[in-house]
Write a protein that holds these residues in place. Sequence first.
Motif, PDB file in Angstrom:
ATOM      1  N   ALA A 182       0.856  -1.190   0.000  1.00 40.31           N
ATOM      2  CA  ALA A 182       0.000   0.000   0.000  1.00 40.31           C
ATOM      3  C   ALA A 182       0.887   1.233   0.000  1.00 40.31           C
ATOM      4  CB  ALA A 182      -0.914  -0.011   1.221  1.00 40.31           C
ATOM      5  N   PRO A 183       1.498   1.526  -1.149  1.00 41.42           N
ATOM      6  CA  PRO A 183       2.531   2.561  -1.209  1.00 41.42           C
ATOM      7  C   PRO A 183       2.071   3.929  -0.708  1.00 41.42           C
ATOM      8  CG  PRO A 183       1.940   1.744  -3.423  1.00 41.42           C
ATOM      9  CD  PRO A 183       1.250   0.880  -2.443  1.00 41.42           C
ATOM     10  N   GLU A 184       0.761   4.231  -0.800  1.00 41.70           N
ATOM     11  CA  GLU A 184       0.321   5.569  -0.378  1.00 41.70           C
ATOM     12  C   GLU A 184       0.110   5.660   1.130  1.00 41.70           C
ATOM     13  OE1 GLU A 184      -1.498   3.851  -2.824  1.00 41.70           O
ATOM     14  OE2 GLU A 184      -1.879   5.205  -4.507  1.00 41.70           O
ATOM     15  N   LYS A 185       0.181   4.502   1.832  1.00 39.77           N
ATOM     16  CA  LYS A 185      -0.109   4.530   3.269  1.00 39.77           C
ATOM     17  C   LYS A 185       1.172   4.427   4.085  1.00 39.77           C
ATOM     18  CE  LYS A 185      -4.769   2.618   3.312  1.00 39.77           C
ATOM     19  NZ  LYS A 185      -5.539   1.380   3.525  1.00 39.77           N
ATOM     20  N   ASN A 186       1.096   4.896   5.321  1.00 45.32           N
ATOM     21  CA  ASN A 186       2.221   4.713   6.230  1.00 45.32           C
ATOM     22  C   ASN A 186       1.713   4.604   7.660  1.00 45.32           C
ATOM     23  OD1 ASN A 186       2.110   7.413   7.506  1.00 45.32           O
ATOM     24  ND2 ASN A 186       2.496   8.061   5.390  1.00 45.32           N
ATOM     25  N   TYR A 187       2.540   4.026   8.533  1.00 44.30           N
ATOM     26  CA  TYR A 187       2.130   3.826   9.926  1.00 44.30           C
ATOM     27  C   TYR A 187       1.824   5.145  10.621  1.00 44.30           C
ATOM     28  CZ  TYR A 187       2.548  -1.228  10.781  1.00 44.30           C
ATOM     29  OH  TYR A 187       2.324  -2.572  10.807  1.00 44.30           O
ATOM     30  N   HIS A 188       2.561   6.189  10.249  1.00 40.93           N
ATOM     31  CA  HIS A 188       2.331   7.462  10.925  1.00 40.93           C
ATOM     32  C   HIS A 188       0.879   7.930  10.771  1.00 40.93           C
ATOM     33  CE1 HIS A 188       2.952  11.533  12.385  1.00 40.93           C
ATOM     34  NE2 HIS A 188       2.283  11.939  11.317  1.00 40.93           N
ATOM     35  N   ASP A 189       0.384   7.935   9.526  1.00 43.49           N
ATOM     36  CA  ASP A 189      -0.989   8.399   9.285  1.00 43.49           C
ATOM     37  C   ASP A 189      -2.022   7.520   9.982  1.00 43.49           C
ATOM     38  OD1 ASP A 189      -0.146  10.481   7.830  1.00 43.49           O
ATOM     39  OD2 ASP A 189      -0.896   9.780   5.876  1.00 43.49           O
ATOM     40  N   ILE A 190      -1.687   6.243  10.153  1.00 41.48           N
ATOM     41  CA  ILE A 190      -2.632   5.326  10.784  1.00 41.48           C
ATOM     42  C   ILE A 190      -2.623   5.495  12.296  1.00 41.48           C
ATOM     43  CG2 ILE A 190      -3.067   2.875  11.229  1.00 41.48           C
ATOM     44  CD1 ILE A 190      -2.043   2.326   8.377  1.00 41.48           C
ATOM     45  N   MET A 191      -1.421   5.650  12.838  1.00 40.78           N
ATOM     46  CA  MET A 191      -1.299   5.725  14.289  1.00 40.78           C
ATOM     47  C   MET A 191      -1.675   7.094  14.850  1.00 40.78           C
ATOM     48  SD  MET A 191       0.696   2.864  15.537  1.00 40.78           S
ATOM     49  CE  MET A 191       1.588   1.517  14.781  1.00 40.78           C
ATOM     50  N   LYS A 192      -1.517   8.142  14.035  1.00 39.16           N
ATOM     51  CA  LYS A 192      -1.779   9.481  14.552  1.00 39.16           C
ATOM     52  C   LYS A 192      -3.224   9.614  15.069  1.00 39.16           C
ATOM     53  CE  LYS A 192      -2.167  13.750  12.884  1.00 39.16           C
ATOM     54  NZ  LYS A 192      -2.708  14.638  12.202  1.00 39.16           N
ATOM     55  N   PRO A 193      -4.231   9.260  14.239  1.00 41.84           N
ATOM     56  CA  PRO A 193      -5.587   9.360  14.784  1.00 41.84           C
ATOM     57  C   PRO A 193      -5.827   8.429  15.970  1.00 41.84           C
ATOM     58  CG  PRO A 193      -5.602   8.364  12.581  1.00 41.84           C
ATOM     59  CD  PRO A 193      -4.229   8.890  12.819  1.00 41.84           C
ATOM     60  N   MET A 194      -5.178   7.262  15.988  1.00 43.57           N
ATOM     61  CA  MET A 194      -5.331   6.350  17.124  1.00 43.57           C
ATOM     62  C   MET A 194      -4.888   7.034  18.406  1.00 43.57           C
ATOM     63  SD  MET A 194      -4.016   2.514  16.471  1.00 43.57           S
ATOM     64  CE  MET A 194      -4.593   1.539  15.100  1.00 43.57           C
ATOM     65  N   ALA A 195      -3.727   7.692  18.322  1.00 45.52           N
ATOM     66  CA  ALA A 195      -3.183   8.353  19.504  1.00 45.52           C
ATOM     67  C   ALA A 195      -4.079   9.524  19.899  1.00 45.52           C
ATOM     68  CB  ALA A 195      -1.769   8.845  19.214  1.00 45.52           C
ATOM     69  N   TYR A 196      -4.549  10.272  18.885  1.00 43.84           N
ATOM     70  CA  TYR A 196      -5.412  11.419  19.171  1.00 43.84           C
ATOM     71  C   TYR A 196      -6.692  10.969  19.877  1.00 43.84           C
ATOM     72  CZ  TYR A 196      -8.499  15.374  18.521  1.00 43.84           C
ATOM     73  OH  TYR A 196      -9.374  16.388  18.753  1.00 43.84           O
ATOM     74  N   LEU A 197      -7.300   9.928  19.350  1.00 47.43           N
ATOM     75  CA  LEU A 197      -8.553   9.446  19.929  1.00 47.43           C
ATOM     76  C   LEU A 197      -8.334   8.878  21.323  1.00 47.43           C
ATOM     77  CD1 LEU A 197     -10.093   7.752  16.817  1.00 47.43           C
ATOM     78  CD2 LEU A 197     -10.980   9.756  18.012  1.00 47.43           C
ATOM     79  N   GLN A 198      -7.205   8.205  21.486  1.00 47.63           N
ATOM     80  CA  GLN A 198      -6.958   7.617  22.795  1.00 47.63           C
ATOM     81  C   GLN A 198      -6.878   8.696  23.859  1.00 47.63           C
ATOM     82  OE1 GLN A 198      -3.258   6.271  24.095  1.00 47.63           O
ATOM     83  NE2 GLN A 198      -4.355   6.192  26.023  1.00 47.63           N
ATOM     84  N   GLN A 199      -6.223   9.818  23.509  1.00 42.80           N
ATOM     85  CA  GLN A 199      -6.165  10.925  24.468  1.00 42.80           C
ATOM     86  C   GLN A 199      -7.563  11.422  24.794  1.00 42.80           C
ATOM     87  OE1 GLN A 199      -3.737  13.819  22.555  1.00 42.80           O
ATOM     88  NE2 GLN A 199      -1.859  12.620  22.837  1.00 42.80           N
ATOM     89  N   GLY A 200      -8.350  11.585  23.739  1.00 41.33           N
ATOM     90  CA  GLY A 200      -9.718  12.071  23.930  1.00 41.33           C
ATOM     91  C   GLY A 200     -10.518  11.138  24.811  1.00 41.33           C
ATOM     92  N   ILE A 201     -10.405   9.830  24.556  1.00 38.17           N
ATOM     93  CA  ILE A 201     -11.183   8.852  25.308  1.00 38.17           C
ATOM     94  C   ILE A 201     -10.755   8.850  26.774  1.00 38.17           C
ATOM     95  CG2 ILE A 201     -11.662   6.391  25.579  1.00 38.17           C
ATOM     96  CD1 ILE A 201     -11.386   6.205  22.467  1.00 38.17           C
ATOM     97  N   THR A 202      -9.440   8.878  26.990  1.00 40.13           N
ATOM     98  CA  THR A 202      -8.946   8.885  28.370  1.00 40.13           C
ATOM     99  C   THR A 202      -9.389  10.147  29.096  1.00 40.13           C
ATOM    100  OG1 THR A 202      -7.002   7.841  27.427  1.00 40.13           O
ATOM    101  CG2 THR A 202      -6.896   8.415  29.744  1.00 40.13           C
ATOM    102  N   ALA A 203      -9.270  11.300  28.414  1.00 45.31           N
ATOM    103  CA  ALA A 203      -9.680  12.555  29.035  1.00 45.31           C
ATOM    104  C   ALA A 203     -11.146  12.479  29.434  1.00 45.31           C
ATOM    105  CB  ALA A 203      -9.449  13.716  28.065  1.00 45.31           C
TER     106      ALA A 203
END
Lengths: 420, 256
Positions: A182-203
């Motif tokens: 999947a040449p157009e994808k990367n772990y950064h773009d996938i993990m960034k929203p995960m991390a963002y949401l996790q902060q939101g959920i924990t908060a």
Amino acid sequence: MENWDRIREKLQILADAAKYDVSCSSSGSKRANTEKGLGNTTGMGICHSYTEDGRCVSLLKILLTNYCIYDCAYCVSRKSNDIKRAGFTVEEVVALTINFYRRNYIEGLFLSSGIFKNADYTMERLVRVAKKLRTEHRFNGYIHLKTIPGASDELMNEAALYADRLSVNIELPTETSLKQLAPEKNYHDIMKPMAYLQQGITARVEEKQGVYKAPAFAPAGQSTQIVIGATPETDQHIMTLADTLYKNFKLKRVYYSGYVPITSSDHRLPVIGTPVPQIRENRLYQADWLTRFYSFSVEELVDQHHPQLDLDIDPKLSWALRNPHCFPIDINKADYHLILRIPGIGVGSALKIREARKFRKLSWEHLKKIGVAFNRAKYFITCDSATHFHRDMNPDALRHQLLAQSKYAKGLSSQMSLFQ
Amino acid sequence: MMTQLIYDGTLWGLLTVIFEAYERRLEQVRILKTGTAHPDIFGTSLLIISDPVKAARVWKGLKEKLSASALHQFYSCYLSELPQIEDTLLAFTRHVFASKQNSEKDFGHEATLTLSKVGRMVHREKHRMEAFVRFQRWADDVYFAIVAPDYNVLPLIVPHFKNRYGDQRWIIYDQRRKYGIHYDPETGKVSEIELELTENPLTPSAEVLHAEEKNYQMLWQDYFSHVNIAARKNKKLHLRHVPMRYWKHLTEKQPG
Ligand code: SF4
């Protein structure tokens, strides 16, 4: 809706395109029915039907559209694939969801999409469906949105206000594999929203403890999916990645999806006709279950010397055979967590044993009636009976004997009927 | 000597029987519903008339000794309607009253273990009904469903459907036991109903159904056949999840 034939055609195309995404779960959220609203989410999740391959049908799982600007090799919707394309309007998805729900066909909606124009444009449409359902139709059923890698924080935030669960698929067990397929994808773009949401959920969880009522923020959390068998990674790779995701992003579920070959012309992938690795997928679910509910660690189940889960026997039995020094376990005395580690004893039986032994010492007869898988468990325990099955049995010999007990050898169990 | 106690099949009747078994100091009893009893030449048969006062005393006694979930399990097991379940319920009750501490988790005791298993089976059937009910929307805006559960679980599914479909009028009808439950969104109440069904309710005539009903059924069938992955077909697993006896009431299993 006016043009029923066109709607049918679209539904067929967009259900087909969405079906390889395995997460069917509708559990983990509790949304009470508001006054005069429609529906609720009970926390348990219901499978309303099962496909002929035995998978749970709980949600209306469709793509908003299968037009896509990306070209991920393992995906039927990839740009270069010559297939029929279709797209629903926001209103059409809403009408389908409400009407299926009122007939008790489904628990709710699982909406995903190919990427058209760009990430934000696509995500905005998905959010609009969820918003309309919640606000205009007072819909309290389950909503799972697939978040689009690379979508903005604002949209992610809005999505979390209306959806019960959000997920972004990690797709492949290593970034190297992802880059290849999947040449157009990367772990950064996938993990960034995960991390963002996790902060939101924990908060939000913290806020909820203080304030009376904070608005729900993706109350059923996040999940992701890893495709198995399309690339060469071992089970150890996969389980270590899953473990990291559970720990770092507090994911609710990691789904393992045996790769279903869809093309023979791409040398990077298994060709059509290669069997779907269903047993391996099942073993991964079992091992995943053991780490989440039976307090096993990943290292106990797979390591350098055993990087792959045993396909012939379940991971718990496999662990027991590699660790003969932990047995026999005394049913009448051992700690509950040790009882859970005995092959042939599941959570249900372990709980019963824990209660029943308060009243009397348990014998083989009691254990059989309680529902322990006696033919397996007997080699690993002692109890209040004179007969003993546990000897200093050679693990290899025991393995052969257990495999010979025929129905066990062939049993391809489902992801849900885990072992005992 | 064996005594047959015959009762009317209601929960109150059964509790009255349990009361009488104590009152009359009957050691060996067999409890039967009226209509299922055979005259027993070797023992005596007694017809027990339901008595709310006696029944309430037994219920109260159980309530004091048991947790809410064990009490609920007692009720679920009664709804199983399994042969001889009444005898097991009596044996369980005797064990409860004979034990000083709460004995509901004494799984080394036969009746106690049996009830925990039957309770689970009934619970599973309840869960299945919550999953397998398929409403058809009628022209007069009633959502109507037919079921034929293995156990008498309609009383157990009322709260679920009431919470979920609080804004629509619905009926769930048990074809095997010939009664249904009806929810009225205006009053918010569920009532038991008996229906005279004049036509086959599984295939109602076109005028009975809402104008869009057939279309949505078709869409659901389309959806169901298109989520299937042929490469993964596993009929055995499918049948374990959706046993054939439920098919005739499932929209997705009807010929399209
Ligand atoms: S972005 Fe998603 S829909 Fe598009 S090709 Fe990749 S996996 Fe398929």
